[in-house]
Enzyme design. Structure first.
Site, PDB file in Angstrom:
ATOM      1  N   MET A 150       0.851  -1.197   0.000  1.00 40.25           N
ATOM      2  CA  MET A 150       0.000   0.000   0.000  1.00 40.25           C
ATOM      3  C   MET A 150       0.888   1.249   0.000  1.00 40.25           C
ATOM      4  SD  MET A 150      -3.387  -1.000   2.108  1.00 40.25           S
ATOM      5  CE  MET A 150      -2.766  -0.763   3.753  1.00 40.25           C
ATOM      6  N   ASN A 196       4.153   3.871   0.942  1.00 39.85           N
ATOM      7  CA  ASN A 196       4.894   4.367   2.116  1.00 39.85           C
ATOM      8  C   ASN A 196       5.992   3.341   2.475  1.00 39.85           C
ATOM      9  OD1 ASN A 196       4.618   5.092   5.542  1.00 39.85           O
ATOM     10  ND2 ASN A 196       5.268   6.517   3.981  1.00 39.85           N
ATOM     11  N   ASP A 202      12.296  -0.042   4.845  1.00 37.63           N
ATOM     12  CA  ASP A 202      13.295  -1.097   4.597  1.00 37.63           C
ATOM     13  C   ASP A 202      12.689  -2.495   4.502  1.00 37.63           C
ATOM     14  OD1 ASP A 202      15.092   0.906   4.691  1.00 37.63           O
ATOM     15  OD2 ASP A 202      16.056   0.301   6.571  1.00 37.63           O
ATOM     16  N   ALA A 203      11.654  -2.753   5.300  1.00 42.86           N
ATOM     17  CA  ALA A 203      11.066  -4.097   5.279  1.00 42.86           C
ATOM     18  C   ALA A 203      10.444  -4.388   3.907  1.00 42.86           C
ATOM     19  CB  ALA A 203      10.022  -4.225   6.382  1.00 42.86           C
ATOM     20  N   HIS A 204       9.789  -3.380   3.296  1.00 44.29           N
ATOM     21  CA  HIS A 204       9.227  -3.588   1.944  1.00 44.29           C
ATOM     22  C   HIS A 204      10.349  -3.859   0.941  1.00 44.29           C
ATOM     23  CE1 HIS A 204       5.862  -0.878   3.493  1.00 44.29           C
ATOM     24  NE2 HIS A 204       5.202  -1.918   3.048  1.00 44.29           N
ATOM     25  N   LYS A 253       5.271  -9.533   9.473  1.00 43.12           N
ATOM     26  CA  LYS A 253       4.692  -8.683  10.515  1.00 43.12           C
ATOM     27  C   LYS A 253       3.167  -8.844  10.527  1.00 43.12           C
ATOM     28  CE  LYS A 253       3.963  -4.248  10.383  1.00 43.12           C
ATOM     29  NZ  LYS A 253       2.573  -4.085  10.855  1.00 43.12           N
ATOM     30  N   GLN A 310      -2.429 -12.094   8.115  1.00 41.22           N
ATOM     31  CA  GLN A 310      -2.659 -11.875   6.684  1.00 41.22           C
ATOM     32  C   GLN A 310      -1.922 -12.937   5.855  1.00 41.22           C
ATOM     33  OE1 GLN A 310      -2.664  -7.929   4.564  1.00 41.22           O
ATOM     34  NE2 GLN A 310      -0.551  -8.448   4.160  1.00 41.22           N
ATOM     35  N   MET A 318       8.939  -2.490  12.096  1.00 41.99           N
ATOM     36  CA  MET A 318       8.737  -1.398  11.126  1.00 41.99           C
ATOM     37  C   MET A 318       7.345  -1.500  10.505  1.00 41.99           C
ATOM     38  SD  MET A 318      12.259  -0.853   9.097  1.00 41.99           S
ATOM     39  CE  MET A 318      13.769  -0.584  10.000  1.00 41.99           C
TER      40      MET A 318
HETATM   41  O1  PAF Z   1      -0.132  -5.694   3.636  1.00 42.30           O
HETATM   42  C1  PAF Z   1      -0.565  -4.805   2.876  1.00 42.30           C
HETATM   43  O2  PAF Z   1       0.080  -3.788   2.616  1.00 42.30           O
HETATM   44  C2  PAF Z   1      -1.946  -4.979   2.255  1.00 42.30           C
HETATM   45  O3  PAF Z   1      -2.807  -5.628   3.112  1.00 42.30           O
HETATM   46  C3  PAF Z   1      -1.890  -5.689   0.882  1.00 42.30           C
HETATM   47  C4  PAF Z   1      -1.385  -7.120   1.013  1.00 42.30           C
HETATM   48  C5  PAF Z   1      -1.015  -4.912  -0.079  1.00 42.30           C
HETATM   49  C6  PAF Z   1      -3.296  -5.768   0.290  1.00 42.30           C
HETATM   50  O4  PAF Z   1      -3.838  -4.510   0.100  1.00 42.30           O
END
Ligand code: PAF
Length: 287
Positions: free
Chosen positions: A30, A32, A35-37, A151, A155, A186
């Protein structure tokens, strides 16, 4: 890095890559990005020839009183970070592109039971929004591999279950939790933590570690351990959403003889809801 806003154009580009024998690794986000992304992008790159990231602040997974409108949108900084790590494609659709028939009319994907507990209990409809958008994104990108952060443990478990139940041909990989030096996990929502709260918010991580140590030392009174952890968090000045010791696969309350344990916690600061978790395996001798 090529940026696409439309389903048709990103599909056409990826079709060409696939025809050339390239494998596709996908990181849905989503935005923003922190580092983790970026680590999730690196994992996608280690497993596949092409890395695709999506940025879409999915309104379907936010409740009416939640922070969809406040959610940080940092497109320029995000694209700079993705370029620096040599990401190949960014899919950046708007709401109309993802929900052309409107959100109310959108066909939904529902994973039962495990979506009703933990974060699902305090955010009704949240996981339905996640599984619906992730299955759409999987259909658009058709990745070989998709990477999600640990994290958001619940999900990740729900997405694994959805992929298994719906026979979606994608391998799901979990990326480790990235932490600040004091243990805070993070998160894009950390920007909502006030300066006054910041030195104290690692209480959630400390409570998880204390419970883990007690279990590893042989304590099996999970209810009492959960209660102690909640009291610790409250004493630090935060409201507890949940603190649960669970079976890692089912997310049901852990049984005394479970060996794969995940402890999950969520708490409220003045402006944010923070989540964290720890997973560990108990050797059969320690049971
Ligand atoms: O973890 C997230 O950022 C969101 O839940 C995802 C997996 C991108 C779905 O919108």
């Amino acid at each position: 890095m090529q940026i696409f806003h439309h389903v048709e154009s990103v599909r056409a580009a990826l079709k060409t890559e696939r025809a050339a024998g390239k494998t596709i690794g996908f990181v849905p986000t989503m935005g923003n990005l922190h580092d983790a992304h970026i680590e999730l992008v690196r994992i996608a790159q280690q497993h596949c020839d092409i890395a695709v990231v999506s940025i879409f602040v999915n309104p379907l997974q936010f409740g009416l009183n939640e922070d969809w409108d406040k959610y940080p949108r940092t497109f320029e900084a995000d694209t700079a970070k993705l370029r620096a790590v040599d990401c190949n494609y960014l899919f950046y659709p708007d709401e109309k592109e993802i929900y052309p028939n409107g959100m109310a009319e959108q066909t939904r994907v529902i994973v039962p039971t495990m979506t009703d507990v933990l974060c699902g209990a305090s955010r009704p409809g949240h996981f339905e929004g996640v599984t619906t958008v992730v299955s759409k994104l999987f259909n658009i990108i058709q990745p070989d591999v998709a990477v999600f952060g640990k994290k958001d443990f619940q999900q990740l478990a729900i997405i694994r279950r959805m992929v298994e139940d719906l026979c979606i041909p994608v391998e799901i990989i979990g990326g480790e939790i990235y932490r600040e030096t004091d243990g805070l996990a993070m998160s894009s929502r950390n920007s909502f933590i006030t300066q006054e709260e910041r030195p104290k918010v690692n209480v959630l991580n400390r409570a998880l570690n204390d419970a883990k140590s007690a279990i590893q030392a042989g304590d099996r009174d999970f209810f009492a351990l959960e209660d102690t952890a909640k009291q610790t968090i409250v004493k630090a000045g935060f409201k507890v959403d949940y603190f649960n010791i669970c079976n890692s696969k089912t997310l049901e309350p852990a049984a005394n003889d479970d060996t794969n344990i995940t402890i999950l916690g969520a708490m409220y600061t003045a402006g944010a809801r923070l989540i964290d978790n720890l997973t560990f395996t108990l050797s059969s001798e320690k049971k």
